[in-house]
Enzyme design. Structure first.
Site, PDB file in Angstrom:
ATOM      1  N   ASN A  42       0.837  -1.204   0.000  1.00 33.80           N
ATOM      2  CA  ASN A  42       0.000   0.000   0.000  1.00 33.80           C
ATOM      3  C   ASN A  42       0.872   1.255   0.000  1.00 33.80           C
ATOM      4  O   ASN A  42       1.948   1.297   0.606  1.00 33.80           O
ATOM      5  CB  ASN A  42      -0.980   0.002   1.173  1.00 33.80           C
ATOM      6  CG  ASN A  42      -0.327  -0.122   2.532  1.00 33.80           C
ATOM      7  OD1 ASN A  42       0.690  -0.781   2.682  1.00 33.80           O
ATOM      8  ND2 ASN A  42      -0.915   0.514   3.522  1.00 33.80           N
ATOM      9  N   GLU A  44       0.491   5.409   0.566  1.00 33.21           N
ATOM     10  CA  GLU A  44      -0.388   6.473   1.047  1.00 33.21           C
ATOM     11  C   GLU A  44       0.101   7.838   0.580  1.00 33.21           C
ATOM     12  O   GLU A  44       1.126   7.963  -0.095  1.00 33.21           O
ATOM     13  CB  GLU A  44      -0.464   6.396   2.583  1.00 33.21           C
ATOM     14  CG  GLU A  44      -1.032   5.054   3.032  1.00 33.21           C
ATOM     15  CD  GLU A  44      -1.223   4.933   4.525  1.00 33.21           C
ATOM     16  OE1 GLU A  44      -0.642   5.747   5.294  1.00 33.21           O
ATOM     17  OE2 GLU A  44      -1.961   4.002   4.928  1.00 33.21           O
ATOM     18  N   CYS A  53      -4.369   0.707  -2.177  1.00 30.28           N
ATOM     19  CA  CYS A  53      -4.222  -0.561  -1.467  1.00 30.28           C
ATOM     20  C   CYS A  53      -3.202  -1.467  -2.160  1.00 30.28           C
ATOM     21  O   CYS A  53      -2.994  -1.388  -3.374  1.00 30.28           O
ATOM     22  CB  CYS A  53      -5.555  -1.291  -1.410  1.00 30.28           C
ATOM     23  SG  CYS A  53      -6.795  -0.494  -0.398  1.00 30.28           S
ATOM     24  N   GLU A  55      -3.340  -4.702  -2.774  1.00 29.47           N
ATOM     25  CA  GLU A  55      -3.882  -5.656  -3.756  1.00 29.47           C
ATOM     26  C   GLU A  55      -4.140  -4.989  -5.100  1.00 29.47           C
ATOM     27  O   GLU A  55      -3.864  -5.544  -6.161  1.00 29.47           O
ATOM     28  CB  GLU A  55      -5.196  -6.258  -3.349  1.00 29.47           C
ATOM     29  CG  GLU A  55      -5.595  -6.590  -2.036  1.00 29.47           C
ATOM     30  CD  GLU A  55      -5.691  -5.645  -0.922  1.00 29.47           C
ATOM     31  OE1 GLU A  55      -4.875  -4.729  -0.788  1.00 29.47           O
ATOM     32  OE2 GLU A  55      -6.585  -5.866  -0.122  1.00 29.47           O
ATOM     33  N   CYS A  87     -10.432  -4.744   0.978  1.00 30.65           N
ATOM     34  CA  CYS A  87     -11.527  -3.787   1.145  1.00 30.65           C
ATOM     35  C   CYS A  87     -12.532  -3.961  -0.008  1.00 30.65           C
ATOM     36  O   CYS A  87     -12.257  -4.626  -1.012  1.00 30.65           O
ATOM     37  CB  CYS A  87     -11.002  -2.355   1.194  1.00 30.65           C
ATOM     38  SG  CYS A  87     -10.554  -1.663  -0.418  1.00 30.65           S
ATOM     39  N   CYS A  90     -11.335  -2.989  -3.471  1.00 27.91           N
ATOM     40  CA  CYS A  90     -10.390  -3.958  -4.043  1.00 27.91           C
ATOM     41  C   CYS A  90     -11.106  -5.215  -4.520  1.00 27.91           C
ATOM     42  O   CYS A  90     -10.735  -5.801  -5.539  1.00 27.91           O
ATOM     43  CB  CYS A  90      -9.299  -4.309  -3.044  1.00 27.91           C
ATOM     44  SG  CYS A  90      -8.039  -3.026  -2.924  1.00 27.91           S
TER      45      CYS A  90
HETATM   46  N1  THU Z   1      -5.170  -1.318   2.855  1.00 29.21           N
HETATM   47  C1  THU Z   1      -4.712  -2.174   1.905  1.00 29.21           C
HETATM   48  O1  THU Z   1      -3.657  -1.937   1.301  1.00 29.21           O
HETATM   49  N2  THU Z   1      -5.430  -3.286   1.634  1.00 29.21           N
HETATM   50  C2  THU Z   1      -6.537  -3.666   2.317  1.00 29.21           C
HETATM   51  O2  THU Z   1      -7.147  -4.661   1.989  1.00 29.21           O
HETATM   52  C3  THU Z   1      -6.991  -2.884   3.470  1.00 29.21           C
HETATM   53  C4  THU Z   1      -6.432  -1.515   3.545  1.00 29.21           C
HETATM   54  C5  THU Z   1      -4.370  -0.134   3.201  1.00 29.21           C
HETATM   55  C6  THU Z   1      -4.965   1.182   2.770  1.00 29.21           C
HETATM   56  C7  THU Z   1      -4.326   2.119   3.770  1.00 29.21           C
HETATM   57  O3  THU Z   1      -3.038   2.491   3.308  1.00 29.21           O
HETATM   58  C8  THU Z   1      -4.141   1.269   5.017  1.00 29.21           C
HETATM   59  O4  THU Z   1      -4.210  -0.079   4.597  1.00 29.21           O
HETATM   60  C9  THU Z   1      -5.187   1.512   6.096  1.00 29.21           C
HETATM   61  O5  THU Z   1      -6.466   1.407   5.594  1.00 29.21           O
END
Ligand code: THU
Length: 133
Positions: A42, A44, A53, A55, A87, A90
């Site tokens: 991930n 940000e 995310c 995935e 999520c 995704c």
């Molecule tokens: N996140 C993911 O990369 N994948 C998921 O399935 C859940 C959430 C990341 C997004 C964000 O950077 C952090 O986790 C918190 O939500």
């Protein structure tokens, strides 16, 4: 490449997460039909809503490399004590490129993993008439 090995690659990928805001590292490892593995984490942004995310990043990266058929996906969240599933966004995004039987493993730091499928994570999948493939 079994699901355990794929999950280990996802855990390694989580160490490359850029998540200074949530401090929640996520790694993904996508097994492609040709046997190669595409990993991602991930990423940000200080404009929080732009976070990508792990995935989704893995899927985009693979497609951009010309890999369009996939065998399995593993997602690792070493900062969670429980297995963290993809999520909602995704789930929809991944479903564009895989079928309902596609295997997905996800796990946290506790050691426990969940083995599921695309169809279980996104039941009642819709918009088939609009699907490109
Ligand atoms: N996140 C993911 O990369 N994948 C998921 O399935 C859940 C959430 C990341 C997004 C964000 O950077 C952090 O986790 C918190 O939500």
């Amino acid at each position: 490449m079994d699901q355990s090995q794929l999950f280990e690659l996802a855990t390694q990928a989580a160490s490359r997460s850029y998540s200074p805001y949530s401090k929640f590292r996520v790694g993904a490892a996508l097994l492609c039909e040709d046997g190669s593995v595409v990993t991602a984490a991930n990423v940000e942004n200080r404009s929080y809503g732009l976070a990508i995310c792990a995935e989704r990043s893995a899927m985009v990266s693979a497609i951009a490399q010309g890999k369009t058929r996939f065998k399995a996906l593993a997602i690792s969240c070493p900062d969670a004590q429980y297995p963290v599933s993809p999520c909602g966004a995704c789930r929809q995004f991944i479903s564009e490129f895989v079928g309902p039987e596609f295997p997905i493993r996800f796990g946290g730091a506790s050691g426990g993993v969940v083995d599921t499928t695309m169809g279980e994570l996104l039941p009642h999948d819709a918009l088939h008439e609009l699907a490109a493939r």
